[in-house]
Design an enzyme around this catalytic site. Structure first.
Site, PDB file in Angstrom:
ATOM      1  N   ASP A   1     -25.133 -33.870  43.535  1.00 21.64           N
ATOM      2  CA  ASP A   1     -24.108 -34.352  44.055  1.00 21.64           C
ATOM      3  C   ASP A   1     -23.089 -34.906  43.034  1.00 21.64           C
ATOM      4  OD1 ASP A   1     -22.325 -35.914  45.761  1.00 21.64           O
ATOM      5  OD2 ASP A   1     -23.656 -36.291  47.318  1.00 21.64           O
TER       6      ASP A   1
ATOM      7  N   SER B   1      -4.041 -28.439  46.922  1.00 21.27           N
ATOM      8  CA  SER B   1      -3.677 -27.584  47.949  1.00 21.27           C
ATOM      9  C   SER B   1      -2.275 -27.569  48.450  1.00 21.27           C
ATOM     10  CB  SER B   1      -4.498 -27.917  49.374  1.00 21.27           C
ATOM     11  OG  SER B   1      -4.034 -27.190  50.273  1.00 21.27           O
TER      12      SER B   1
ATOM     13  N   THR C   1      -1.242 -27.765  51.314  1.00 20.67           N
ATOM     14  CA  THR C   1      -1.352 -28.743  52.329  1.00 20.67           C
ATOM     15  C   THR C   1      -0.532 -30.087  52.014  1.00 20.67           C
ATOM     16  OG1 THR C   1      -2.613 -29.548  54.310  1.00 20.67           O
ATOM     17  CG2 THR C   1      -3.385 -29.849  52.075  1.00 20.67           C
TER      18      THR C   1
ATOM     19  N   TYR D   1      -8.134 -34.556  55.493  1.00 20.67           N
ATOM     20  CA  TYR D   1      -8.348 -33.605  54.488  1.00 20.67           C
ATOM     21  C   TYR D   1      -7.260 -33.728  53.441  1.00 20.67           C
ATOM     22  CZ  TYR D   1      -8.352 -29.253  51.621  1.00 20.67           C
ATOM     23  OH  TYR D   1      -8.214 -28.305  50.834  1.00 20.67           O
TER      24      TYR D   1
ATOM     25  N   LYS E   1      -6.497 -34.836  49.276  1.00 17.02           N
ATOM     26  CA  LYS E   1      -5.578 -34.236  48.245  1.00 17.02           C
ATOM     27  C   LYS E   1      -4.425 -35.024  47.632  1.00 17.02           C
ATOM     28  CE  LYS E   1      -8.408 -30.685  48.459  1.00 17.02           C
ATOM     29  NZ  LYS E   1      -9.577 -30.388  47.231  1.00 17.02           N
TER      30      LYS E   1
ATOM     31  N   PHE F   1      -2.507 -21.819  47.481  1.00 18.93           N
ATOM     32  CA  PHE F   1      -1.803 -21.357  48.787  1.00 18.93           C
ATOM     33  C   PHE F   1      -2.832 -20.844  49.470  1.00 18.93           C
ATOM     34  CE2 PHE F   1       2.810 -22.586  48.869  1.00 18.93           C
ATOM     35  CZ  PHE F   1       2.828 -23.472  47.894  1.00 18.93           C
TER      36      PHE F   1
ATOM     37  N   LEU G   1      -7.807 -17.574  58.875  1.00 15.70           N
ATOM     38  CA  LEU G   1      -7.340 -16.206  59.427  1.00 15.70           C
ATOM     39  C   LEU G   1      -8.445 -15.221  58.858  1.00 15.70           C
ATOM     40  CD1 LEU G   1      -5.627 -14.408  61.070  1.00 15.70           C
ATOM     41  CD2 LEU G   1      -3.944 -14.397  59.007  1.00 15.70           C
TER      42      LEU G   1
END
Ligand code: NAD
Ligand code: UD1
Length: 340
Positions: A61, A127, A129, A151, A155, A180, A202
């Site tokens: 971990d 990310s 995001t 999430y 980041k 991306f 997707l």
């Protein structure tokens, strides 16, 4: 060098690219979202290709301070790529504390161990995001940052934490790589994405429809302000992404502190375009229906990749067809992923 999360989707393909580039790699992964088979396959692919680097695997971990200390004490680690973490947006809404504990906790432990052992070169998995819905595509690294999920906030917080660490003490070189939409698989068909449960993303969903594990794809919304009404994203082949990490590592001295770099292609594709390319790669019609929008989705997210080209000397080269062909080779030969 040390790669945390090196048994995962992006980590396994990157570990192979690093071995092929001649790096010795120590992978630290707790296998919470991956399989030891991925590591075994990376090892055999590296051997077949005559890769110069050696691979060592530790099941641990990344929040385990004592285990990290022991790894760094070996003295062989001079740089780190930190992939380890939890990544499912929907799950992070239901279990925010897990996301803060794992994503923030692992980064605090890792960076502390690096500091204590004089290791200052770090590549971090961020990310796209982190770009807020108000930011306009193509997204440059200086676009407004904000995010809507726990999430995404992990980041953003980690990016800020790493900026603070680099500002507090000279000598750090930290690359915040904002991915991306990584899809595809290694062209061997031996390593790829193996999501647990129902895929959120997707391409894995389409691939599970193609092998008969799901009945049909639901296209989330066809009334967006785009050419065909479906959302547009910047899909990037995981092999290009892996090469981007090798390039970032080789250019790490140019980071002088902490800087963000987009890893994308600069080209957007709609959901229906991805479905059409996947259908061609699979060679048979894939059942789908048009459905409601997914909450939180925005119409278009595409990178401006020019900073990566300038700073890393790297650009993506693989096409959407390459991504679909490689994703299908992986899924059709491993319909249930690594099978554990
Ligand atoms: P993944 O889940 O396949 O890989 C993450 C790996 O980290 C897994 O092998 C998992 O077992 C390991 N791990 C999780 N918690 C750990 C811990 N506490 N200690 C040690 N190992 C631990 O995910 P991925 O798609 O390869 O993503 C890698 C990184 O890239 C993640 O940080 C993710 O947030 C980021 N990212 C991914 C995407 C994407 O679309 N896949 C997009 C942007 C950013
Ligand atoms: C999602 C996350 C993002 C994360 C990224 C990689 C959200 C809102 N965003 O990005 O934070 O960094 O995954 O893990 O969850 N689609 C369908 N049907 C499906 C699945 C997806 O139509 O069954 C559509 C989506 O509406 C979207 C596109 O396909 O328009 C891509 O979706 P996805 O692969 O989940 O990626 P993002 O939403 O871009």
């Amino acid at each position: 060098m040390l790669v945390t999360g090196g048994a995962g989707f992006i980590g396994s393909v990157t570990t192979l690219a690093l071995l092929e580039a001649g790096h010795d790699v120590i992978v630290a992964d707790d296998l919470s979202n991956s399989s030891k088979h991925a590591i075994d396959r990376v090892e055999s692919l590296a051997r077949e290709s005559g890769a110069a680097g050696d691979l060592e695997f530790h099941e641990l971990d990344a929040r385990d301070d004592a285990a990290l200390h022991d790894l760094f004490a070996s003295g062989h680690i001079t740089s780190v790529i930190h992939f380890a973490g939890l990544k499912a947006v929907g799950e992070s809404v239901d279990k925010p504390l897990d996301y803060y504990r794992v994503n923030l906790g692992s980064t605090v432990s890792l960076v502390t161990a690096m500091r204590d052992h004089g290791v200052r070169d770090l590549v971090f998995s961020s990310s796209a995001t982190v770009y807020g819905p108000e930011a306009q595509s193509p997204l440059r690294e200086d676009a407004a940052l904000s995010t809507s999920s726990p999430y995404g906030r992990t980041k953003l917080f980690i990016e800020q934490m790493l900026r603070d660490v680099a500002a507090a003490e000279p000598g750090w070189n930290i690359a915040l790589l904002r991915y991306f939409n990584p899809i595809g698989a290694h062209p061997s068909g031996l390593i790829g994405e193996d999501p647990r449960g129902i895929p959120n993303n997707l391409m894995p969903y389409i691939m599970q429809v193609a092998v008969g594990r799901r009945d049909e794809l639901v296209v989330f919304g066809d009334d967006y302000d785009t050419a065909d009404g479906t959302c547009v994203r910047d899909y990037i082949h995981v092999l290009d992404l892996a090469d981007g990490h090798v390039a970032a590592l080789h250019a790490i001295d140019r980071f002088h502190g902490c800087q963000a770099v987009n890893l994308g292609t600069g080209t957007g594709h709609s959901v229906l375009e991805v479905l059409a390319a996947a259908t061609a790669a699979v060679g048979k019609p894939l059942p789908f229906r048009l459905g409601a929008r997914r909450p939180g989705d925005i119409a278009v997210t595409v990178a401006d990749p020019s900073r990566a080209a300038a700073l890393l000397g790297w650009s993506a080269t693989r096409t959407l067809n390459d991504m679909c062909t490689d994703a299908w080779r992986w899924q059709s030969t491993n319909p249930f992923g690594y099978g554990d």
